[in-house]
Structures are given as C-alpha cells and as structure tokens.
Write a protein that holds these residues in place. Structure first.
Motif, PDB file in Angstrom:
ATOM      1  N   VAL A  72      95.831 -72.748 -21.482  1.00 34.76           N
ATOM      2  CA  VAL A  72      96.654 -71.686 -20.904  1.00 34.76           C
ATOM      3  C   VAL A  72      97.463 -72.271 -19.760  1.00 34.76           C
ATOM      4  O   VAL A  72      96.924 -72.962 -18.887  1.00 34.76           O
ATOM      5  N   ALA A 117     101.247 -67.114 -18.251  1.00 32.64           N
ATOM      6  CA  ALA A 117     100.285 -66.520 -19.195  1.00 32.64           C
ATOM      7  C   ALA A 117     100.568 -66.876 -20.638  1.00 32.64           C
ATOM      8  O   ALA A 117     100.520 -66.028 -21.525  1.00 32.64           O
ATOM      9  N   ARG A 118     100.861 -68.132 -20.884  1.00 33.22           N
ATOM     10  CA  ARG A 118     101.115 -68.570 -22.256  1.00 33.22           C
ATOM     11  C   ARG A 118      99.938 -69.416 -22.751  1.00 33.22           C
ATOM     12  O   ARG A 118      99.551 -70.385 -22.101  1.00 33.22           O
ATOM     13  N   THR A 119      99.404 -69.022 -23.901  1.00 33.36           N
ATOM     14  CA  THR A 119      98.403 -69.855 -24.557  1.00 33.36           C
ATOM     15  C   THR A 119      99.162 -70.810 -25.459  1.00 33.36           C
ATOM     16  O   THR A 119      99.613 -70.438 -26.549  1.00 33.36           O
ATOM     17  N   SER A 127      97.013 -64.656 -16.750  1.00 36.60           N
ATOM     18  CA  SER A 127      98.011 -64.888 -15.702  1.00 36.60           C
ATOM     19  C   SER A 127      97.341 -65.008 -14.339  1.00 36.60           C
ATOM     20  O   SER A 127      97.665 -65.909 -13.553  1.00 36.60           O
ATOM     21  N   THR A 135      93.148 -60.839 -21.960  1.00 34.08           N
ATOM     22  CA  THR A 135      94.516 -60.344 -22.065  1.00 34.08           C
ATOM     23  C   THR A 135      95.469 -61.247 -21.287  1.00 34.08           C
ATOM     24  O   THR A 135      95.053 -62.112 -20.508  1.00 34.08           O
ATOM     25  N   ALA A 136      96.778 -61.016 -21.483  1.00 30.04           N
ATOM     26  CA  ALA A 136      97.783 -61.785 -20.747  1.00 30.04           C
ATOM     27  C   ALA A 136      97.626 -61.580 -19.251  1.00 30.04           C
ATOM     28  O   ALA A 136      97.845 -62.498 -18.449  1.00 30.04           O
ATOM     29  N   GLU A 137      97.231 -60.390 -18.845  1.00 29.82           N
ATOM     30  CA  GLU A 137      97.039 -60.111 -17.412  1.00 29.82           C
ATOM     31  C   GLU A 137      95.887 -60.933 -16.854  1.00 29.82           C
ATOM     32  O   GLU A 137      95.973 -61.495 -15.762  1.00 29.82           O
ATOM     33  N   GLN A 158     106.520 -71.551 -28.369  1.00 33.36           N
ATOM     34  CA  GLN A 158     105.876 -71.278 -27.086  1.00 33.36           C
ATOM     35  C   GLN A 158     106.078 -72.445 -26.119  1.00 33.36           C
ATOM     36  O   GLN A 158     106.287 -72.244 -24.912  1.00 33.36           O
TER      37      GLN A 158
END
Length: 638
Positions: free
Chosen positions: A555, A559-561, A515, A510-512, A612
């Motif tokens: 990444v 938190a951006r792929t 991050s 997940t983004a969490e 992005q």
C-alpha cells in the motif's frame, strides 16, 4: 552544412525513423544544447500542429538614392591653385570689368609686361549622371509559425513556413498533420525556442475540419477528454502519461528478464474464476441465435397510452408541420409545431427502446441457454487473473511473468479492463515474493525518473508538484512491513479519527483505513501480510493458525494497493477443502489440482496493476485517464 539524405550518417544522437525517413523530434529537442549543434542541418520532420500564428512579413525598404557627385572643379588660369566654381553670371561681370582695370593701371604708371590674363577656361556646365534604376518594392507576404509535435517528447518544434511555399490556410488549424523538409536554424525572433525549422518544402498536409475537431476548442478538462479517446493522445498530458506507461512496461521486461524470468501470455478466455468470488464477464455466441428467434409481438402501454397512439400523433403533427411550411404565413406557429413534433418523436423512440428491451428480456427468460451448443461447448469467461495459468508454466520453467488485460464485472463506475503485470516463482515462499515485489516497485520508480525526465517535469508542473520527490524518497526509503493483526490493533487505538466503517478482525481494510495507516501513522509505503482467509483468493496458502493465509498487499500514499501477492497452496488436500468451502465448481479446477497431484512445489507470486502504478507515478486520480481506451460501466464507445 549537414544534409539529411539516405546513406549519410546522422549526427550522434539524432534518430531518423528507419521506415519513414523522418527525424524524430525528441532527438533534436532533448539534446543538452537544445539542438544548437544541428543548426544548418537539412531534415524531414512530421507531426501535428499544436499551435499556430500567422504574421505579415514586411517588405524590404527601398534603397536610398545615391548621392550626386560634385560638379567638376576648375583650376585658375595661372595654375597656382584651385578655385571654387563660380556662377556664370559673376564671370560675365568680371570679364566686362577687364578693360576698365587696364586703363586704371596705365594711369598709375604700370607700363611693364604685366598683363591681366583673361581666363581661357569658360564655365562648363556638366549634366548630373542619371540615377541607377531602383528595384520595385516587393509586396507584403505572410509567414506561419507552427508548433509541431510528433508525440516523441513534451516539447514541440517551431516550423516557419512562407506563404510562397504552401497555402497557409491549410496549415494553421490545430490538429493539422504535416510532413515538411527544411533547414534547422536559430530562431528569427527571440523567444522560448532554441532552434526552429525553416521550411523549404511541404511534402504532405492532412487537413482538419476545424469546426468539428474537438481539440480546436480551448483547453478541455481531462474529464471531457474521455469523450474523445481517439484524439486525446494528441494532448500533452495524455501523451506524457502514455510515454510514462511505455517506460514502465519496458522497465518490467528489463527487470524480470535480468532476473531470469521467462515471459508468457496468459489466456484472456478461461473456464475458471481465479479468485473464487469475483463477478466475471461471460463469453458466449448463443445470444446471436436468440436474436434470430421469433420474438413475441407485444404492445407496450404506459398509463393508458400505447406506442401506436404516440406514432399516430406523430404522424398528424408531421402533416401539420408540412402544411405550415407550405403556407409560410405563421412562423411562430411553425416553430411551436416543430418543437411539439420533436418531443413526440423522442417519446416514441423511448417507448420503442423499452418495448424492445422488455421483449428480449422475456425471451431470454423463456429460453434456457444450452452451453453445449456454444462456441467452446461450455461456459467461458474473460479472465480476472492469469496467476493460475502462470503456475502451470512456473512448475516447469522456474520463474515466469505476464503482462496483459484482466477483466472484472464488479466495478460499476470504474474500469472493467485493466493491464496487469503478474509473476509466479517456484521454490519460493511468502517472504521471497514480498522481497521481489519491493525490489520491482523501487526499480520502476527509478526507471521512470531516469528515463522520462521531461515528462516527469511536465507532470510535476501541471498535475502533482510532489510526484518527483515522492518517487525519489521511495527509492531510498524502506517499506514498513506489518501484519494484518497488527494493523487492526494500531488502527483500533486511533482516537483522533473516527472511521466511517468500524474495523474488526476479519473484515477487509477500506481505502480510509489504508490512507490513515500509510499517510498519517507510518508516512511511507506499508506491506501488510497474513490476511484473514475470507478476504483473499482460495489458492493462498493457509497458515498454521487456520485463520490467516500467506498473502500480502503493498500500500502506497493516496491509499493505493499497488501490489497484491501470496504464497500459493501446494497441498492437495487443503486446496481441495478451500474449493469446497467456497462452493466453487470443482470440475472447473481439476486441471489446477493436477499440479498438486504431480510434482507439487512451493511457489509464490504477485500482481501489479499497471494503471494503478501510472496513477501513483503521475498523481492522477482516475484510471480512465491513463488507460488508452477505458471500458467502464455503460461506456464502451469505440
């Protein structure tokens, strides 16, 4: 003075548009001296007014009256010297005393030839010359100071326009478009501007309806600007983002062209689902035929109230309003009746919309679409990814890349259309794709810093103070490479952080999770590879363990792929098994399987979301603010 005329060479660095004969403001305002070298140059510039000010030009003070010349001086009768001019009454008194003085001298014994000369020159009264005629005092005039931008740079050019040249009322409103000819010079008033344009001719004016123009209001939040996508490029923020986007696109072509890649266009309409598990937008013309079919008559009722009853009530209320208007006796009753009529009409409109929706839904359920009668004679979709089609050309030409729109229907609340950069390389494996992605990412970071310095300064000041330092650190830094299994193990040992979703092997990150991994543990970009096959596309090459595939994600902080890639499955039997395992319609992928039947080769590639990358570069957080005309759930206004 340098004159900007067709055929005359322009000063070094000054660009005149070939097709409109105007000078691009960036070539004036972003010179090392701010444009001082161009003082005295006549140019034509065009742009839009971003700010304006009107001032009164004070008239020149009248010339002081010339000093009167002194009266002519008189000489004494004996010629010995000059005497001060005397008043005429004094001379008369002296002349009357001469006889007395002679008698006194004789009485004292003076008998020589001495004699008192009588002044032979009488006082001459010379009239003063008339004053020269004074010029009439000029009346006060108005001057407009316009800040004009043509979108080529952050800075704007100050244009000074006298009211004698054009009606200033047409020029002052924000958003007004002007084309003006004049002389570049130093500012008449000291301020932040190094150079200004003194207008001599206004060649064109595109006026603005000031009360309806949204940017006439005070600074709008960037969220509000989404409602005015047709105007928001005129704001400094969106203009800078657009120039940065353009620079990233140009850098993409330069990087891959220098590496020997060929550019190609992937189709927007396709029959296949590239990844195998995404929600797609279907393309069909059959709904037009359904609309023309006879729809059933339905009467909608809600809690005993039908649409016909509401329409009848609205008709009665309309008649009451007309009667009150004619009488004009009870204004309060008229106001109340108008409010009541408005609510009734709104309710009727809601009932009509719901009835229409209900009838169309029931009709679609009753009609089975025959796609053999459709435009393409089969089911087609907007493409999710172009990598399958890129493989076809890579297997003939070597290395190829594409830049184009990609669509996803599973992103409610986010954008449905994105611009994506995709590449495919033959005779390459996972490590090669990871290395290429790393080089490409750093090239983009460096290109933006080198070619958009003023835009990045603006972004750093207005949006994200750390953006420039962040890009610089990434250029010189090293990307951390870590497997999915290692990632799960590292995050599983975290004790000071409780994740909302517990991470287990086989689940998506997940983004969490990402991050914490990037910003807390490693504090730099991380490249995660060898994912479970369940979370990656069906075409990713199956590893020897039978559980993971040769896929990776880059990444970055926040938190951006940014990049997702893989080595693709070149073995026909394993690829066929994966298609069957996921329940995909095999007939849609026969053309793709042919590439394994005839001349298969190891190959790999990746995709980078351009929007992005722009978000990462600028520090903005929502893709709707960097895509020119964003398409999102329930929003496609223009």
């Amino acid at each position: 003075m340098t004159t900007e005329q067709p055929g005359n060479p322009m000063p070094v660095g000054v660009t005149r548009s070939k097709y409109s004969n105007r000078v691009v403001l960036k070539t004036i305002l972003e010179r090392s001296d701010g444009g001082l070298e161009l003082v005295g140059m006549r140019v034509v510039i065009g742009g839009w007014v971003k700010a304006s000010k009107e001032v009164t030009k004070e008239p020149l003070p009248p010339l002081p009256p010339p000093s009167r010349p002194p009266p002519p001086q008189q000489k004494a009768d004996d010629g010995i010297g000059e005497t001060e001019p005397k008043d005429s009454s004094c001379m008369e008194i002296l002349q009357s005393l001469i006889p007395c003085l002679r008698s006194i001298m004789k009485g004292l014994g003076f008998h020589g030839n001495y004699k008192l000369r009588k002044s032979s020159k009488q006082l001459i009264t010379t009239p003063l010359p008339p004053l020269p005629p004074q010029p009439p005092s000029s009346p006060s005039s108005l001057i407009a100071f316009l800040q004009v931008s043509d979108g080529s740079c952050v800075a704007s050019l100050q244009v000074v326009v006298d009211s004698s040249i054009a009606p200033l009322s047409q020029l002052l409103h924000i958003g007004t478009c002007i084309l003006v000819e004049g002389l570049l010079g130093k500012p008449s008033v000291e301020g932040k501007h190094v150079i200004e344009l003194k207008a001599e001719k206004i060649l064109y004016i595109g006026t603005v309806e000031h009360d309806k123009y949204p940017l006439s209001m005070k600074k709008l939040p960037i969220e509000r600007l989404r409602d005015y996508s047709q105007f928001r490029p005129r704001t400094t923020t969106v203009a800078s983002v657009t120039r940065i986007s353009n620079a990233l696109t140009l850098a993409t072509h330069i990087f891959f062209q220098h590496q020997g890649f060929l550019h190609m266009h992937a189709p927007v309409i396709t029959t296949t689902d590239c990844e195998g598990f995404t929600e797609k937008f279907q393309v069909t013309t059959l709904l037009d035929k359904v609309d023309k079919m006879e729809k059933p008559n339905t009467v909608m009722e809600t809690e005993g109230v039908s649409l016909e009853v509401i329409k009848s009530a609205a008709k009665e209320k309309t008649m009451l309003v007309e009667e009150l208007k004619r009488s004009g006796s009870n204004k309060e009753a008229l106001a109340a009746a108008l409010v009541d009529l408005k609510k009734t009409n709104e309710l009727a409109s809601q009932f009509e919309a719901r009835e229409k929706s209900k009838s169309e839904t029931s009709l679609l359920k009753a009609v089975k679409l025959n796609f053999s009668e459709d435009f393409f004679s089969c089911q087609t979709y907007l493409t999710v990814s172009g990598r399958l089609h890129l493989e076809s050309y890579a297997c003939a030409l070597g290395n190829v890349y594409s830049v184009g729109p990609r669509f996803r229907a599973d992103c409610a609340g986010n954008v449905a259309e994105r611009s994506v950069i995709e590449i495919e390389m033959t005779f390459s494996q996972l490590e090669d794709a990871m290395s290429c992605a790393d080089d490409f990412f750093k090239f983009l970071c460096k290109w933006v810093l080198d070619n958009c310095p003023e835009d990045m300064k603006f972004v750093s000041k207005q949006i994200d103070k750390t953006c420039i330092d962040r890009l610089q650190s990434l250029i010189s830094g090293k990307v951390e490479k870590i497997s999915y299994a290692e990632t799960v193990d590292v995050l599983g040992k975290v004790e000071d952080k409780k994740f909302e979703i517990e991470l287990k092997w086989g689940s998506a990150l997940t983004a969490e999770h990402l991050s914490y991994l990037v910003e807390v543990i490693h504090k730099k970009p991380v490249m995660i590879y060898n994912y479970p096959k369940e979370v990656k596309p069906f075409y990713a090459r199956l590893n020897d363990d039978g559980k993971t595939v040769a896929a990776f994600d880059l990444v970055v902080p926040k938190a951006r792929t940014l990049i997702s890639g893989s080595q693709n499955e070149e073995r026909l039997d394993i690829l066929s098994s994966r298609i069957k395992e996921l329940g995909l319609p095999r007939e849609q992928y026969e053309w793709y399987l042919d590439l394994r039947r005839h001349g298969t080769v190891e190959h790999s590639g990746f995709s980078l979301g351009l929007d992005q990358m722009i978000l990462f570069t600028t520090g903005l957080s929502d893709a709707r603010d960097v895509i020119p005309f964003p398409r999102s759930y329930a929003r496609a206004d223009n």
